[in-house]
Design an enzyme around this catalytic site. Structure first.
Site, short mmCIF file in Angstrom:
data_model
loop_
_atom_site.label_atom_id
_atom_site.label_comp_id
_atom_site.label_asym_id
_atom_site.label_seq_id
_atom_site.Cartn_x
_atom_site.Cartn_y
_atom_site.Cartn_z
N TRP A 324 0.84 -1.20 0.00
CA TRP A 324 0.00 0.00 0.00
C TRP A 324 0.87 1.26 0.00
O TRP A 324 0.53 2.27 -0.61
CB TRP A 324 -0.91 -0.01 1.24
CG TRP A 324 -1.77 1.22 1.38
CD1 TRP A 324 -3.01 1.42 0.86
CD2 TRP A 324 -1.47 2.40 2.12
NE1 TRP A 324 -3.49 2.65 1.21
CE2 TRP A 324 -2.56 3.28 1.99
CE3 TRP A 324 -0.37 2.81 2.88
CZ2 TRP A 324 -2.59 4.52 2.59
CZ3 TRP A 324 -0.40 4.07 3.48
CH2 TRP A 324 -1.51 4.91 3.33
N HIS A 325 2.03 1.16 0.68
CA HIS A 325 2.88 2.34 0.80
C HIS A 325 3.59 2.70 -0.50
O HIS A 325 4.02 3.85 -0.67
CB HIS A 325 3.92 2.14 1.91
CG HIS A 325 3.34 2.25 3.28
ND1 HIS A 325 2.71 1.19 3.90
CD2 HIS A 325 3.25 3.29 4.14
CE1 HIS A 325 2.27 1.59 5.08
NE2 HIS A 325 2.59 2.86 5.25
N GLY A 326 3.74 1.76 -1.40
CA GLY A 326 4.41 2.12 -2.65
C GLY A 326 4.60 0.92 -3.55
O GLY A 326 4.67 -0.22 -3.07
#
Lengths: 471, 397
Positions: A324-326
């Site tokens: 989700w973060h990248g």
């Protein structure tokens, strides 16, 4: 626009002024919605269309869910919402990543396939508002919440500018009811809201951008081989930078909402005083970790179906949380490491159910937690695994021949700020900011507020984007 | 459902309702982490019981006093308000080409072309004010390539060559083109607000006097094994259209001038971080080849290109001659591009100017220098009847 910009100062002054005028509550809500769209369009106007798509799809999906009689129909409406949201997120955020990995897989199989490079621009905050809108239909689907009474309230829930681009990730049950009745901050709320905004911007502009970012960049963005002291200082600097950046954003957002008379939830609770990793995730990015818990970990079975299923759900949740973060495998590794930590902690708790640490061991376990969290930050900050290994080798004294990189000034500022941050988190670990402020002498509050505001202006922030915008 | 901030004063309500509780308990609250698998309620956000009106007034007063003291401190040091040389400011000038001024004269170089050439003087002599797109410490190559790819640009291009920057490809301010292409509406508004409401009035609003920069340059103990390196200090004063000159303090304050010289001297001795002679030569060739391609594009559109090597002296000139000898570097550039060049040593009228820190013309002489430079260019390169390839007349030198 970013909170740490002159544009936002003018924008926010206009919004406050409009919100205090004697318009009807519906007009005020329309003002807030228009202001929120302007806030978002100030980055890239066409991307407002994505917000509208997300809003309309979920609005009608929730209506369909309520009207549906058959379980299959309810299921279909829920899947429509999830597919539309994840589809948008997947295209804009993970499209190139998936293509590139497919190309690598084909190459490994001996097939020459070179995917095109599309240069897709990532809409700011898409991960945040996608999760917020999904929680709406999922809550309605899970019968935890009733749908919003009107489209305006729902659209305002999605776009409300304080939380729009970097959270806290709001649930509809937290915000939609606040739009039901007229709200306007009283004088005390307005003043405390401004104080919170100052604190948040101090964290972002002064601590994160001005004093910590440089040390982290010199270690992670250069080709130089870091020795033990430099590798640790750079990583500790990043641990402080990302906390001050993100917690600073959340605090500013909470303050901005409070100035308008709205309440937003806590997103951080002094996380570097966590003892253990389940404790850490109850303190770090609370609105994301609780979202993942409620909409991913629990539906995957949580801890209700035996140990194996629990560990599988845990690892899946953390790996996806990392992604989700990248769109980079280093983020997956970061999430995976946290998953492993959580699994080990869970196993130890099961093996030693009656263990209670004494005061010294409690602090030691806290420091161990912080140290291991720093190991995960290496993967979060490094752009490649090669760089991550280089820094990790440095942290564990394996980079022979490394020459000093950071100056004495860098080392001193990292030591002072990180030391101060750890002490603060430990002193505050069971408390709230409000309780501390209430106990402090008014003169001290006044002095600290003025000093923070002065430091913000004297540091001359360059309007750097918040780190979490890219997520 | 718990009340939220809409109540008249939740802090007071809490105080009355829980008088026996300690302050710590009174403000304790749950978060979403404490409520798994349920609909999250409306948050409660109490205001700590404090005289917030007095606190705000006191903080505002203190802030004003501190800012006044900070401003006074820097003014006493000799700093005066000016416009900050940001990417946003550069973008405003770059957009002039897209907004109907594609036939203008563009100045594109490093700090020498930036500080030494005064736009009002040029405008007085030429009738049109040039567009200043130079950036200090930065090779003009990328910006030239950017202009070469822009069909709207059909004017004249003066490219400043500072040998140690151009032939090494060094870019201190590398992000201007990317910034201009991606500049958001918010950033444009912020630039306008800052250059109209803040920068003309506050002397301390300059990156050289940012809190962290000031603290970093205090006399910290040297770290063993890390060579001491003083970062370049404030050297120039900018105006809204990027008309720029060397800061007068460099000319008038012997101590500051000595500091500026000491900073340059750091770069003149070999360093372990320097590329090998072979790598440096390879880079130099690449820079020349890229420039030659860009010039071909510019000539094809009829753009007049003139390279200019502005004066330096003392140890700076010695370093440049040693690292990038004219016969190899400058002549190689002219040969590869086919464009004419103006080298200060060929023109006695460009020598003898005061260069306080060996690299830039003193502000007191910059107007006269600009007039002389313009005269030479007009006389020898950009004559009105010019008809040579690319539009230039053949250089007389």
């Amino acid at each position: 626009m970013v909170f740490n910009s002159l544009t936002f100062v003018v924008f926010f002054a206009c919004v406050l002024a409009l919100h205090s005028l004697p318009f009807s509550w519906t007009t005020k809500k329309i003002n807030l919605a228009v202001a929120s769209y302007l806030f978002y369009a100030a980055w890239n106007p066409p991307f407002v269309i994505l917000l509208w798509v997300s809003t309309v799809v979920d609005w009608y999906a929730a209506q369909g869910l309520v009207k549906a009689r058959r379980p299959a129909a309810r299921h279909a409406w829920m899947l429509l919402s999830v597919s539309a949201n994840l589809g948008m997120l997947g295209f804009f955020k993970y499209g190139q990543f998936l293509l590139d990995n497919f190309g690598s897989l084909m190459a490994a199989l001996g097939v020459a396939y070179h995917p095109a490079h599309y240069d897709i621009v990532l809409p700011v905050g898409i991960s945040f508002y996608t999760f917020a809108t999904m929680s709406y239909t999922l809550d309605v689907y899970l019968r935890r919440a009733a749908p919003a009474q009107n489209l305006l309230d729902y659209a305002l829930f999605v776009t409300f500018f304080p939380h729009l681009v970097a959270g806290p990730i709001m649930r509809p049950t937290e915000l939609v009811p606040q739009f039901a009745e007229p709200r306007r901050a009283n004088a005390q709320q307005l003043r405390f809201g401004l104080a919170l905004m100052t604190l948040g911007l101090f964290n972002k502009i002064v601590l994160a951008d001005s004093f910590l970012a440089g040390a982290a960049e010199r270690i992670y963005d250069s080709d130089k081989l870091p020795g033990t002291l430099d590798a640790w200082a750079g990583t500790l600097a990043f641990s402080g930078q990302i906390f001050c950046d993100f917690a600073g954003y959340s605090t500013t957002a909470i303050g901005a909402a409070l100035c308008l008379g709205f309440a937003m939830p806590d997103n951080f609770r002094f996380p570097y005083a966590a003892v253990g990793f389940s404790d850490f995730w109850r303190r770090w990015h609370i609105t994301l970790s609780s979202w993942l818990r409620d909409y991913l970990y629990i539906p995957l079975g949580g801890n209700r179906h035996g140990a194996r299923r629990t560990y599988a759900a845990l690892m899946t949740t953390m790996l996806l949380g990392g992604l989700w973060h990248g769109a980079n495998w280093t983020f997956v590794a970061w999430g995976g490491l946290h998953g492993v930590y959580l699994a080990i902690e869970r196993a130890l708790r099961a093996r030693f159910p009656n263990y209670r640490p004494g005061p010294l061991m409690f602090v030691a376990l806290g420091l161990l937690t912080y140290t291991l969290v720093n190991v995960t930050w290496v993967f979060f900050r490094a752009k490649t695994f090669g760089k991550a290994w280089l820094v990790l080798r440095g942290m564990f004294g394996q980079n022979a021949g490394a020459r000093p990189i950071l100056s004495t000034f860098n080392l001193v500022t990292v030591a002072v700020i990180i030391g101060g941050m750890l002490i603060t988190h430990w002193l505050m670990r069971g408390r709230t900011l409000e309780s501390m402020v209430a106990r402090a002498p008014a003169v001290a509050v006044c002095l600290v507020w003025a000093l923070m505001a002065f430091a913000i202006i004297a540091a001359q922030g360059a309007g750097n984007a918040f780190i979490y915008f890219q997520f | 459902m718990p009340s939220s901030t809409s109540s008249s004063d939740s802090a007071l309500a809490l105080t009355r309702g829980h008088a026996r509780k300690s302050t710590w308990d009174r403000y304790a609250r749950q978060t979403a982490a404490d409520r798994p698998g349920i609909a999250q309620p409306v948050p409660v956000r109490p205001v700590p019981a404090q005289p917030w009106g007095k606190i705000l007034a006191g903080a505002a007063l203190l802030l004003l006093l501190m800012l006044a003291g900070w401003e006074e401190y820097w003014r006493a040091y000799g700093v005066r308000p000016g416009i900050n040389n940001t990417y946003g400011l550069w973008a405003i000038q770059r957009r002039r080409i897209d907004a109907g001024e594609g036939d203008a004269t563009v100045l594109l170089g490093s700090s020498r072309l930036f500080f030494d050439v005064q736009l009002p003087v040029w405008e007085k002599l030429d009738g049109r004010r040039p567009i200043q797109l130079s950036f200090e410490g930065t090779s003009p190559l990328k910006a030239t390539e950017d202009l070469a790819a822009d069909a709207k640009f059909t004017g004249r291009l003066l490219i400043g060559i500072a040998p140690d920057l151009f032939f090494s490809g060094f870019e201190f301010r590398a992000g201007a083109i990317r910034y201009t292409r991606n500049e958001s509406p918010s950033e444009r508004i912020g630039q306008w607000l800052s250059m109209h409401l803040i920068e003309p009035y506050l002397a301390f609003d300059d990156t050289d006097y940012a809190l962290q920069t000031v603290l970093a340059r205090q006399s910290w103990p040297a770290r063993p094994g890390l060579p001491e390196h003083i970062r370049v200090r404030k050297l120039s004063m900018n105006e809204a259209d990027r008309n720029t000159h060397l800061w007068s303090k460099v000319e008038t304050d012997p101590e500051y001038r000595a500091l500026a010289r000491r900073i340059w001297l750091q770069n003149f001795d070999p360093s372990p971080d320097d590329p090998s002679p072979e790598a440096a030569l390879k880079t130099e060739k690449e820079q020349i080849e890229r420039m030659a391609k860009a010039v071909v594009q510019l000539h094809a559109r009829g753009v007049k290109v003139l390279f200019v090597r502005l004066p330096s002296n003392g140890p700076f000139l010695a370093f440049e001659n040693r690292s990038y000898p004219r016969a190899r570097s400058w002549n190689g550039l002219l040969a590869a591009t086919g464009a004419p060049g103006l080298y200060f040593e060929d023109y006695p009228e460009l020598e003898g100017y005061k260069l306080p820190e060996w690299s830039h013309v003193a502000p007191s002489q910059a107007d006269r220098f600009t007039a002389v430079l313009y005269g030479i260019i007009r006389r020898d390169f950009w004559r009105l009847d010019a008809a040579a390839p690319g539009g230039e007349a053949s250089p007389t030198h």
